[in-house]
Write an enzyme that holds these catalytic residues in place. Structure first.
Site, mmCIF file in Angstrom:
data_model
loop_
_atom_site.group_PDB
_atom_site.id
_atom_site.type_symbol
_atom_site.label_atom_id
_atom_site.label_comp_id
_atom_site.label_asym_id
_atom_site.label_seq_id
_atom_site.Cartn_x
_atom_site.Cartn_y
_atom_site.Cartn_z
ATOM 1 N N SER A 260 0.856 -1.198 0.000
ATOM 2 C CA SER A 260 0.000 0.000 0.000
ATOM 3 C C SER A 260 0.878 1.230 0.000
ATOM 4 O O SER A 260 2.082 1.156 0.248
ATOM 5 C CB SER A 260 -0.868 0.037 1.254
ATOM 6 O OG SER A 260 -0.111 0.518 2.362
ATOM 7 N N ASP A 261 0.297 2.388 -0.248
ATOM 8 C CA ASP A 261 1.029 3.627 -0.018
ATOM 9 C C ASP A 261 0.898 3.968 1.476
ATOM 10 O O ASP A 261 0.142 3.340 2.217
ATOM 11 C CB ASP A 261 0.508 4.747 -0.926
ATOM 12 C CG ASP A 261 1.584 5.796 -1.165
ATOM 13 O OD1 ASP A 261 2.511 5.879 -0.345
ATOM 14 O OD2 ASP A 261 1.503 6.536 -2.160
ATOM 15 N N TRP A 262 1.631 4.953 1.882
ATOM 16 C CA TRP A 262 1.796 5.362 3.287
ATOM 17 C C TRP A 262 0.445 5.579 3.980
ATOM 18 O O TRP A 262 -0.257 6.522 3.654
ATOM 19 C CB TRP A 262 2.634 6.629 3.278
ATOM 20 C CG TRP A 262 2.996 7.232 4.577
ATOM 21 C CD1 TRP A 262 2.176 7.950 5.407
ATOM 22 C CD2 TRP A 262 4.288 7.220 5.195
ATOM 23 N NE1 TRP A 262 2.876 8.387 6.497
ATOM 24 C CE2 TRP A 262 4.179 7.963 6.403
ATOM 25 C CE3 TRP A 262 5.532 6.666 4.872
ATOM 26 C CZ2 TRP A 262 5.253 8.165 7.255
ATOM 27 C CZ3 TRP A 262 6.604 6.884 5.731
ATOM 28 C CH2 TRP A 262 6.460 7.613 6.905
#
Ligand code: BGC
Length: 715
Positions: A260-262
């Site tokens: 996932s992104d942050w």
């Protein structure tokens, strides 16, 4: 490594830990001792922390060695961690931003640069780079256009492949790293260019323009995919089962790791797509997301979800298997430190060979946009180097380990390569809202007046583009505008050097500027590259891969648009009922594919070998290109197609081939392209990719603006 057996002996808690990634400072504020960072407040057991799968953001061999060593002493399963970081345009030797690299039209050069970055990163302990960013970008207001190679799906796909190959090599070599393409998908289509904003688009548009670069990277064997922050038609990517499982895994057969992104997992709650953290974990796992970055929904809820029968342990095992397989491919089970070496850090990172490559890239990325007999400065005795960006590093945003003190400024570059008199003044500050200081501007005008020529360095600070750096107005500050006008009044032989992370809208001032070029944010060796170009020791060859609007209000603006029923007229005085603004023209200021040189090229005799093709047939398109100037130069011969009538409206032009050609003065060459059924195929309204019979046009030219059509028919 017997991965199945390893998984068999792991608890769900340990598996969830493999599926969790945090920044090093979360784990511990020191590299030894207890978990002293924010981890202690995370409601996760020490045992889970001891089984953690990966870390992001480390940048030195020393910290990787210390962290890995300590981890291995604690982890009951002895599974090495992976270390990942953002390497966007170099690790420590920084080359131009990807938008600049795009302008080279040399995927091979970008591949070389990525291989160099991989080596520096690998030596510093990095196993995976969060790169390449291959989102298609059409809106210059979006700050992250600096990270992309531009607005064209065909070109972006070639660059995606080149970057993946450059980073990964065959992955067995310890100086290669795994690549992670991002941000899947269509992050660049954020409404109104505002970062993180929603994306609404038809599936056929998504497939035709926005997905091809990711697909090209998957076909090139990329090991990891990062899902994007945005929603597509209401669904956040990290919980988008259709996008991740149906398209990426099943249709494209991607069997690597999805990260996932942050904190994008927990943002699903804010989007209004998941009720709570438990719901997030269920949706993300069902979408086949493997690693959760910087939040803990997997760590907190997987066990409970399995016991409630909402997910199966099998699903978890498949995710863990993908993660462990990547560790195995990287050889970490045999040598958890791989290429990490404090010794080699000293000799390899930012070495002369790497700096030379970064300089070459900076030369090739620079685009000459206007030149009314100003450049090159090859016959002058004195130069005034002026502007807020004349004597600062200009490495740009997402600089990884790039260091200001290692970067060559423009002033330093001129001093190194020019023997005559050099004057310098800043003239104003480079801040977004810089106030005009009359005394500074007068000082600049004064030195401009006494010099034979002026190099005026204006633009955007590195920090004005990149993540969360969208702009609602993409012109220069008032102070910079005033500086330009005063300096040009003082000396007409002024070349403006535009440092920027995005196309800027400069119509309001372009008539005041005698010469304009952009090195973008050129990286650590930028100053040398700029000096050589300005002095005529090198020639410009860069061509834009993103249109420069005239005014901000035109964004998004891109060459491969639909025609509309009332196409705009490329005539400044036209005011009819057509698709343009009453206060701005429909055309961009500078087109995709455009860029000047110190020499001139003539493209002539464009021809096709037949004007009808049937299935399995191909057409050969040829054109002659001649250097009609007085010195060596390179240009990019571009082939565009237009599908005149189809079941859905097709773009006015689409790039389908190009060749970068280097010619001595007077030299001529024939370039040859080929068109087959696949070249003409597109996603129709039912999302089937097919070529439709009928009339087509082909153009060969040196930008998306020019060229005369030649017709052919597909039967
Ligand atoms: C960015 C990603 C990046 C990640 C990790 C996010 O904010 O969107 O591009 O890879 O942070 O640093």
């Amino acid at each position: 490594m017997d991965i199945q057996n390893l998984i068999k002996n792991m608890t769900i808690e340990e598996k969830a830990a493999q599926m969790t990634q945090v920044a090093l400072n979360v784990l511990t504020s020191a590299f030894e001792g207890d978990f002293t960072g924010p981890a202690q407040d995370s409601n996760i057991s020490d045992h889970a922390w001891e089984s953690l799968g990966s870390i992001l953001g480390t940048k030195t061999a020393e910290s990787v060695i210390a962290t890995q060593k300590e981890h291995l002493e604690r982890d009951v399963n002895h599974i090495p961690m992976m270390f990942m970081t953002d390497v966007i345009h170099g690790f420590q030797t920084i080359y131009p931003i990807p938008l600049g690299m795009g302008a080279t039209w040399e995927p091979e050069l970008m591949k070389e640069c990525c291989a160099m970055a991989a080596k520096e990163a690998a030596i510093s302990g990095i196993n995976v780079v969060f790169s390449p960013m291959i989102d298609l970008a059409r809106d210059a207001r979006w700050g992250r256009v600096m990270e992309t190679t531009g607005e064209d799906p065909y070109l972006n796909s070639l660059y995606a492949k080149a970057q993946v190959e450059g980073y990964q090599g065959d992955l067995k070599n310890k100086y290669n790293v795994a690549a992670c393409i991002k941000h899947f998908a269509a992050y660049g289509a954020a409404e109104s260019g505002r970062d993180y904003n929603a994306v609404e688009m038809s599936e056929h548009t998504l497939r035709e323009f926005f997905l091809p670069s990711y697909k090209a990277a998957v076909d090139s064997g990329v090991e990891m995919v990062m899902s994007s922050f945005n929603t597509i038609n209401g669904v956040p990517s990290s919980g988008n089962k259709w996008l991740l499982d149906d398209v990426l895994r099943k249709e494209w057969e991607f069997d690597g790791v999805i990260i996932s992104d942050w904190r994008a997992f927990v943002e699903m709650i804010i989007h209004g797509f998941a009720e709570d953290e438990k719901d997030v974990a269920e949706k993300a796992l069902n979408a086949t997301s493997d690693i959760e970055m910087m939040s803990y929904t997997y760590a907190h809820h997987l066990e409970e979800l399995v016991s409630e029968g909402k997910i199966s342990e099998d699903q978890i095992d498949r995710a863990v298997e993908r993660i462990l397989r990547l560790k195995d491919k990287l050889g970490l089970f045999d040598n958890p430190y791989r290429a990490t070496s404090t010794e080699e850090e000293k000799t390899v990172i930012h070495c002369a060979e790497h700096r030379k490559l970064a300089e070459k890239a900076a030369v090739k990325a620079s685009v000459l946009l206007k030149n009314d007999n100003v450049l090159p400065f090859d016959n002058v005795k004195s130069i005034a180097v002026i502007g807020p960006f004349a004597d600062c590093e200009n490495i740009g945003s997402w600089r990884c380990n790039g260091k200001d003190e290692e970067a060559v400024t423009t002033l330093m570059g001129i001093k190194e390569h020019f023997d005559g008199e050099i004057y310098y003044a800043a003239g104003c500050s480079g801040d977004l809202n810089a106030k005009t200081d009359k005394a500074l501007i007068d000082e600049a005008a004064k030195i401009a007046e006494k010099a034979d020529a002026v190099l005026l360095c204006v633009g955007e600070k590195g920090k004005m583009s990149g993540e969360a750096k969208s702009r609602a107005y993409i012109g220069l500050s008032d102070a910079q505008n005033e500086l330009i006008r005063s300096v040009v009044t003082a000396n007409k032989r002024t070349a403006v050097c535009l440092f920027t992370g995005r196309p800027l809208a400069l119509e309001y001032i372009i008539d005041d500027i005698p010469a304009l070029f952009t090195p973008w944010q050129p990286g650590t060796e930028g100053g040398y590259a700029i000096a050589k170009l300005v002095l005529g020791k090198e020639n410009f060859s860069g061509k834009l891969t993103m249109s420069f609007p005239r005014q901000t209000g035109q964004c998004p603006i891109y060459y491969n648009q639909l025609n509309t029923g009332r196409p705009f007229v490329d005539d400044v005085n036209y005011m009819g009922y057509v698709s343009m603004y009453i206060d701005c023209f429909g055309t961009p200021l500078y087109y995709f594919g455009y860029g000047l040189s110190y020499t001139d090229f003539e493209i002539s005799n464009v021809r096709i070998d037949k004007n009808r093709i049937s299935e399995n047939d191909k057409i050969t398109v040829s054109a002659d290109v001649k250097n009609i100037g007085t010195r060596f130069g390179e240009t990019v011969v571009q082939m565009y197609i237009h599908d005149v009538t189809a079941s859905i409206a097709r773009p006015v032009k689409e790039l389908k081939g190009f060749e970068k050609v280097g010619l001595e003065a007077g030299e001529k060459k024939t370039v040859v392209f080929s068109i087959n059924r696949d070249t003409l195929a597109f996603y129709n309204a039912s999302c089937e990719r097919k070529a439709e019979c009928g009339k087509f046009e082909v153009y060969v030219s040196d930008s998306a603006k020019t060229g005369d059509p030649i017709e052919f028919v597909m039967e």
